[in-house]
Design a protein around this motif. Structure first.
Motif, PDB file in Angstrom:
ATOM      1  N   LEU A  83       0.834  -1.210   0.000  1.00 20.27           N
ATOM      2  CA  LEU A  83       0.000   0.000   0.000  1.00 20.27           C
ATOM      3  C   LEU A  83       0.866   1.257   0.000  1.00 20.27           C
ATOM      4  CD1 LEU A  83      -2.711  -1.130   2.564  1.00 20.27           C
ATOM      5  CD2 LEU A  83      -3.148  -0.492   0.186  1.00 20.27           C
ATOM      6  N   ALA A  84       1.927   1.237   0.794  1.00 17.33           N
ATOM      7  CA  ALA A  84       2.801   2.404   0.869  1.00 17.33           C
ATOM      8  C   ALA A  84       3.531   2.642  -0.448  1.00 17.33           C
ATOM      9  CB  ALA A  84       3.809   2.226   2.008  1.00 17.33           C
ATOM     10  N   GLU A  85       3.911   1.573  -1.122  1.00 13.45           N
ATOM     11  CA  GLU A  85       4.681   1.708  -2.360  1.00 13.45           C
ATOM     12  C   GLU A  85       3.891   2.394  -3.463  1.00 13.45           C
ATOM     13  OE1 GLU A  85       5.807  -2.372  -2.754  1.00 13.45           O
ATOM     14  OE2 GLU A  85       7.874  -1.989  -2.113  1.00 13.45           O
ATOM     15  N   VAL A  86       2.560   2.273  -3.440  1.00 16.59           N
ATOM     16  CA  VAL A  86       1.738   2.942  -4.457  1.00 16.59           C
ATOM     17  C   VAL A  86       1.016   4.159  -3.887  1.00 16.59           C
ATOM     18  CG1 VAL A  86       1.447   0.808  -5.761  1.00 16.59           C
ATOM     19  CG2 VAL A  86      -0.269   1.444  -4.066  1.00 16.59           C
ATOM     20  N   GLY A  87       1.363   4.554  -2.671  1.00 17.33           N
ATOM     21  CA  GLY A  87       0.800   5.764  -2.087  1.00 17.33           C
ATOM     22  C   GLY A  87      -0.644   5.645  -1.657  1.00 17.33           C
ATOM     23  N   GLY A 118     -10.855   5.532 -11.377  1.00 23.72           N
ATOM     24  CA  GLY A 118     -10.186   4.543 -12.212  1.00 23.72           C
ATOM     25  C   GLY A 118      -8.697   4.453 -11.913  1.00 23.72           C
ATOM     26  N   GLY A 119      -8.053   5.607 -11.717  1.00 25.48           N
ATOM     27  CA  GLY A 119      -6.624   5.611 -11.419  1.00 25.48           C
ATOM     28  C   GLY A 119      -6.315   4.998 -10.068  1.00 25.48           C
ATOM     29  N   GLU A 172      -0.264  -2.047 -19.881  1.00 24.21           N
ATOM     30  CA  GLU A 172      -0.552  -0.614 -19.953  1.00 24.21           C
ATOM     31  C   GLU A 172      -1.015  -0.087 -18.597  1.00 24.21           C
ATOM     32  OE1 GLU A 172      -3.030   0.219 -23.333  1.00 24.21           O
ATOM     33  OE2 GLU A 172      -1.875  -1.130 -24.607  1.00 24.21           O
ATOM     34  N   PRO A 173      -0.160  -0.185 -17.587  1.00 25.19           N
ATOM     35  CA  PRO A 173      -0.576   0.125 -16.219  1.00 25.19           C
ATOM     36  C   PRO A 173      -0.826   1.601 -15.950  1.00 25.19           C
ATOM     37  CG  PRO A 173       1.783  -0.240 -16.305  1.00 25.19           C
ATOM     38  CD  PRO A 173       1.250  -0.591 -17.660  1.00 25.19           C
ATOM     39  N   THR A 174      -0.361   2.487 -16.836  1.00 22.43           N
ATOM     40  CA  THR A 174      -0.502   3.919 -16.565  1.00 22.43           C
ATOM     41  C   THR A 174      -1.699   4.548 -17.272  1.00 22.43           C
ATOM     42  OG1 THR A 174       0.989   4.492 -18.407  1.00 22.43           O
ATOM     43  CG2 THR A 174       1.988   4.132 -16.251  1.00 22.43           C
ATOM     44  N   ASN A 175      -2.506   3.731 -17.958  1.00 26.46           N
ATOM     45  CA  ASN A 175      -3.586   4.280 -18.777  1.00 26.46           C
ATOM     46  C   ASN A 175      -4.550   5.182 -18.004  1.00 26.46           C
ATOM     47  OD1 ASN A 175      -2.914   3.417 -21.280  1.00 26.46           O
ATOM     48  ND2 ASN A 175      -4.647   2.051 -21.565  1.00 26.46           N
ATOM     49  N   HIS A 176      -4.890   4.793 -16.775  1.00 28.21           N
ATOM     50  CA  HIS A 176      -5.910   5.532 -16.030  1.00 28.21           C
ATOM     51  C   HIS A 176      -5.314   6.468 -14.982  1.00 28.21           C
ATOM     52  CE1 HIS A 176      -8.929   2.929 -17.838  1.00 28.21           C
ATOM     53  NE2 HIS A 176      -8.187   1.899 -17.501  1.00 28.21           N
ATOM     54  N   LEU A 177      -3.990   6.650 -15.012  1.00 32.03           N
ATOM     55  CA  LEU A 177      -3.331   7.436 -13.984  1.00 32.03           C
ATOM     56  C   LEU A 177      -3.026   8.847 -14.463  1.00 32.03           C
ATOM     57  CD1 LEU A 177      -0.720   4.827 -12.666  1.00 32.03           C
ATOM     58  CD2 LEU A 177      -3.069   5.205 -11.877  1.00 32.03           C
ATOM     59  N   ILE A 201      -0.569  12.203 -14.513  1.00 33.42           N
ATOM     60  CA  ILE A 201       0.852  12.201 -14.869  1.00 33.42           C
ATOM     61  C   ILE A 201       1.731  11.983 -13.647  1.00 33.42           C
ATOM     62  CG2 ILE A 201       0.996  14.715 -14.712  1.00 33.42           C
ATOM     63  CD1 ILE A 201       2.926  12.369 -17.119  1.00 33.42           C
ATOM     64  N   ARG A 202       1.356  12.529 -12.480  1.00 34.52           N
ATOM     65  CA  ARG A 202       2.176  12.350 -11.275  1.00 34.52           C
ATOM     66  C   ARG A 202       2.264  10.884 -10.887  1.00 34.52           C
ATOM     67  NH1 ARG A 202       1.274  12.473  -5.538  1.00 34.52           N
ATOM     68  NH2 ARG A 202      -0.953  12.848  -5.844  1.00 34.52           N
ATOM     69  N   HIS A 203       1.119  10.195 -10.920  1.00 31.40           N
ATOM     70  CA  HIS A 203       1.123   8.790 -10.531  1.00 31.40           C
ATOM     71  C   HIS A 203       1.700   7.900 -11.633  1.00 31.40           C
ATOM     72  CE1 HIS A 203      -1.870  10.116  -7.391  1.00 31.40           C
ATOM     73  NE2 HIS A 203      -0.986   9.430  -6.686  1.00 31.40           N
ATOM     74  N   GLN A 204       1.566   8.318 -12.899  1.00 36.19           N
ATOM     75  CA  GLN A 204       2.259   7.592 -13.969  1.00 36.19           C
ATOM     76  C   GLN A 204       3.754   7.526 -13.686  1.00 36.19           C
ATOM     77  OE1 GLN A 204       1.601   8.714 -18.042  1.00 36.19           O
ATOM     78  NE2 GLN A 204      -0.575   9.128 -17.710  1.00 36.19           N
ATOM     79  N   LEU A 205       4.323   8.679 -13.402  1.00 38.23           N
ATOM     80  CA  LEU A 205       5.771   8.746 -13.191  1.00 38.23           C
ATOM     81  C   LEU A 205       6.184   7.976 -11.938  1.00 38.23           C
ATOM     82  CD1 LEU A 205       6.381  12.494 -14.121  1.00 38.23           C
ATOM     83  CD2 LEU A 205       6.889  10.479 -15.501  1.00 38.23           C
TER      84      LEU A 205
END
Length: 254
Positions: free
Chosen positions: A123-127, A141-142, A164-169, A171-175
């Motif tokens: 949980l911590a690793e993905v905020g 969705g993100g 494609e894990p960044t599709n719904h994120l 830009i901050r969470h994509q990075l």
């Protein structure tokens, strides 16, 4: 973990989605899969994750044919994050992430404090540590995508496959997710639409019409000719002094 596809074919209703695909991803490598929609990226990921049995050829995990492995053996070693997954269950975020520990639970090895710690770390690793009690249906969705990634991390896999894990994120969470994936000391195969993101992979493979048409370091594979031929775009490479690598500037579609 070394993942291999050897002369893999996959067909649905007579349509060939994978055509004689052979690929080896080395332990600890971050490998990107790129290609237009419908090129076979998701199907190849599912074969390498042990979720689909090839119609011809074989998939191997550390030299073992996946067809001979039990589902729980595969789940203890390989985690797969789908492009979009949903549930009708009334789950809290923490409960959804805890599902990643399921392959390790047996009557002789029930849930333990170690499992609690692993879930907390995921949980911590993905905020998402402050959202652990939020219910699934209240998430964006993100946020749901980040839960799926946390669930995969809770498996403590030796190979992580992401579609494609960044599709719904945003830009901050994509990075942040891509930075997290790149620093994991495991094998990672990630299907990407964003070719600039693919530039950070160790190697990439280009899918086109169910075939793996090119493979190698991103800068050697994503030539201007390849971008025109496979992706139908005109582009230039620019040197980014801040990132220390070339970045793509797309000019127009063909």
């Amino acid at each position: 973990m070394r993942l291999c596809a050897e002369h893999v074919d996959w067909r649905v209703h007579g349509r060939r989605l994978l055509d004689d695909v052979s690929l080896t991803v080395e332990p600890g490598e971050t490998f990107g899969l790129v290609g237009p929609n419908g090129s076979g990226k998701t199907t190849l990921l599912r074969v390498l994750a042990g979720l689909r049995r090839p119609k011809a050829g074989r998939a191997l995990a550390d030299g073992r044919q996946m067809q001979t492995m039990r589902p729980h053996e595969i789940a203890r070693a390989i985690a797969f994050v789908e492009q979009q997954a949903d549930t009708l269950d009334r789950l809290a975020v923490r409960q959804a992430v805890a599902l990643g520990r399921t392959p390790f639970l047996t009557p002789l090895s029930p849930w333990s404090e170690e499992d609690d710690t692993i879930v907390d770390q995921a949980l911590a690793e993905v905020g998402l540590e402050t959202m652990a009690e939020r219910l699934w249906h209240t998430l964006s969705g993100g946020e749901r995508q980040r839960v799926h990634i946390a669930r995969a991390l809770a498996q403590r896999p030796r190979a992580l496959l992401l579609d494609e894990p960044t599709n719904h994120l945003d830009i901050r969470h994509q990075l942040s997710i891509l930075r997290l994936v790149r620093r994991l000391p495991i094998t990672v195969i990630i299907a990407l639409h964003d070719l600039d993101q693919a530039m950070d992979c160790d190697r990439i493979g280009v899918m086109e019409g169910g075939r793996l048409v090119d493979i190698g370091p991103p800068r050697e594979v994503l030539t201007l000719e390849r971008l025109r031929h496979t992706f139908g775009v005109h582009a230039d490479f620019l040197d980014d002094p801040e990132q220390g690598r070339p970045v793509l500037r797309f000019r127009r579609a063909l």
